[in-house]
Design a protein around this motif. Structure first.
Motif, PDB file in Angstrom:
ATOM      1  N   PRO A   4      67.298 -19.024 -82.463  1.00  0.00           N
ATOM      2  CA  PRO A   4      66.568 -18.987 -81.208  1.00  0.00           C
ATOM      3  C   PRO A   4      67.080 -20.052 -80.253  1.00  0.00           C
ATOM      4  O   PRO A   4      67.518 -21.120 -80.659  1.00  0.00           O
ATOM      5  CB  PRO A   4      65.122 -19.255 -81.626  1.00  0.00           C
ATOM      6  N   SER A   5      66.991 -19.751 -78.960  1.00  0.00           N
ATOM      7  CA  SER A   5      67.433 -20.735 -77.976  1.00  0.00           C
ATOM      8  C   SER A   5      66.393 -21.830 -77.834  1.00  0.00           C
ATOM      9  O   SER A   5      65.207 -21.621 -78.024  1.00  0.00           O
ATOM     10  CB  SER A   5      67.652 -20.051 -76.618  1.00  0.00           C
ATOM     11  N   SER A   6      66.836 -23.038 -77.494  1.00  0.00           N
ATOM     12  CA  SER A   6      65.915 -24.162 -77.336  1.00  0.00           C
ATOM     13  C   SER A   6      64.973 -23.943 -76.172  1.00  0.00           C
ATOM     14  O   SER A   6      63.873 -24.480 -76.132  1.00  0.00           O
ATOM     15  CB  SER A   6      66.709 -25.458 -77.125  1.00  0.00           C
ATOM     16  N   THR A   7      65.393 -23.119 -75.201  1.00  0.00           N
ATOM     17  CA  THR A   7      64.540 -22.856 -74.036  1.00  0.00           C
ATOM     18  C   THR A   7      63.239 -22.191 -74.445  1.00  0.00           C
ATOM     19  O   THR A   7      62.181 -22.458 -73.893  1.00  0.00           O
ATOM     20  CB  THR A   7      65.274 -21.956 -73.029  1.00  0.00           C
ATOM     21  N   SER A 200      66.893  -9.655 -84.984  1.00  0.00           N
ATOM     22  CA  SER A 200      67.204 -10.023 -83.599  1.00  0.00           C
ATOM     23  C   SER A 200      66.041  -9.742 -82.661  1.00  0.00           C
ATOM     24  O   SER A 200      66.196  -9.769 -81.434  1.00  0.00           O
ATOM     25  CB  SER A 200      68.444  -9.259 -83.110  1.00  0.00           C
ATOM     26  N   ALA A 201      64.858  -9.465 -83.212  1.00  0.00           N
ATOM     27  CA  ALA A 201      63.665  -9.208 -82.406  1.00  0.00           C
ATOM     28  C   ALA A 201      62.697 -10.375 -82.528  1.00  0.00           C
ATOM     29  O   ALA A 201      62.611 -11.023 -83.580  1.00  0.00           O
ATOM     30  CB  ALA A 201      62.986  -7.914 -82.835  1.00  0.00           C
ATOM     31  N   PRO A 217      69.563 -12.746 -74.082  1.00  0.00           N
ATOM     32  CA  PRO A 217      70.613 -11.765 -74.398  1.00  0.00           C
ATOM     33  C   PRO A 217      70.569 -11.337 -75.867  1.00  0.00           C
ATOM     34  O   PRO A 217      70.315 -12.152 -76.759  1.00  0.00           O
ATOM     35  CB  PRO A 217      71.913 -12.516 -74.076  1.00  0.00           C
ATOM     36  N   ASN A 218      70.806 -10.052 -76.104  1.00  0.00           N
ATOM     37  CA  ASN A 218      70.892  -9.493 -77.456  1.00  0.00           C
ATOM     38  C   ASN A 218      69.618  -9.715 -78.280  1.00  0.00           C
ATOM     39  O   ASN A 218      69.670  -9.823 -79.503  1.00  0.00           O
ATOM     40  CB  ASN A 218      72.092 -10.094 -78.201  1.00  0.00           C
ATOM     41  N   THR A 219      68.496  -9.803 -77.595  1.00  0.00           N
ATOM     42  CA  THR A 219      67.208  -9.994 -78.271  1.00  0.00           C
ATOM     43  C   THR A 219      66.234  -8.915 -77.814  1.00  0.00           C
ATOM     44  O   THR A 219      66.128  -8.634 -76.616  1.00  0.00           O
ATOM     45  CB  THR A 219      66.622 -11.378 -77.961  1.00  0.00           C
TER      46      THR A 219
END
Length: 235
Positions: A4-7, A200-201, A217-219
């Motif tokens: 997961p992104s830190s954002t 990826s969900a 992206p891609n999620t």
């Protein structure tokens, strides 16, 4: 689990969960598998204007260690089967304390050990007896356990819905890994989680985090979990 992104975590917050689907409902918050905990049942209404006089809560299979609490409503009386297992708990109000009309909200609490069956629903069929000012008694049976994957009652169902708890798996602060063996189509059961990942969900009860998931992206947005799915949940 997709990294997961830190954002996403910068805006993730923890929310509390409370479910109230029926006139008699469990209002004590999340229920956890293989844990002994207090369950509080809320009786919001009497019967057609009459005050609630007696409440009998039936204990489902798999639930043990039942220890009810007396209340201002009345003392708790247990019924047992031939093995000594408690099968129901009943609270009865003293006849002199019955109110002339339906004006009060009542709560009944018992402690119980829940089974180790995460992502399942436990129904507690309940019998509510009311007494009118002239002494006439009436009964409502909150015993229907017919629901769909989203805990919605099918159209045409006339029986009164039984109170229930959705059993969540045990958790620790931070990341928790589970393999879900049941259909989970109502992701509100993760209302106190920061985020849920399945491949990826992802899903979050926090609207801001959910918006970021939609833009990632891609999620994909996780909308349901099927048996055999491995998930990661951060609390």
């Amino acid at each position: 689990m997709k990294a997961p992104s830190s954002t996403l975590f910068a805006v993730a917050t923890v929310l509390l969960c409370q479910t109230a689907q029926a006139h008699i409902s469990v209002s004590s918050g999340p229920a956890f598998a293989a844990k002994s905990q207090e369950l509080t049942f809320k009786v919001g209404h009497g019967c057609n204007g009459a005050d609630t006089y007696r409440v009998e809560i039936r204990i489902p299979d798999g639930v043990g260690g039942v220890r009810p609490l007396d209340s201002t409503f009345g003392k708790a009386v247990v019924s047992k089967d031939g093995t000594g297992k408690i099968t129901s708990v009943t609270w009865t109000k003293a006849a002199a304390d019955v109110l002339p009309s339906d004006t009060q909200l009542y709560k009944f609490t018992l402690n119980a050990a829940l089974p180790d069956t995460p992502f399942t629903t436990l129904f507690f069929p309940t019998i509510q007896t009311c007494r009118a000012a002239d002494g006439t008694e009436s009964t409502t049976e909150w015993v229907d356990t017919t629901t769909d994957h989203n805990h919605r009652r099918p159209e045409g169902t006339t029986a009164s819905p039984a109170p229930y708890v959705f059993v969540l798996p045990a958790r620790t602060p931070g990341w928790n890994k589970y393999t879900v063996e049941q259909h989970v189509h109502d992701l509100s059961v993760f209302a106190d989680a920061q985020i849920v990942w399945a491949g990826s969900a992802a899903y979050s009860p926090n609207p801001s985090t959910l918006q970021l998931i939609e833009k990632e992206p891609n999620t994909q947005v996780l909308s349901a979990i099927h048996p055999g799915t491995e998930i990661w949940v951060k609390y």
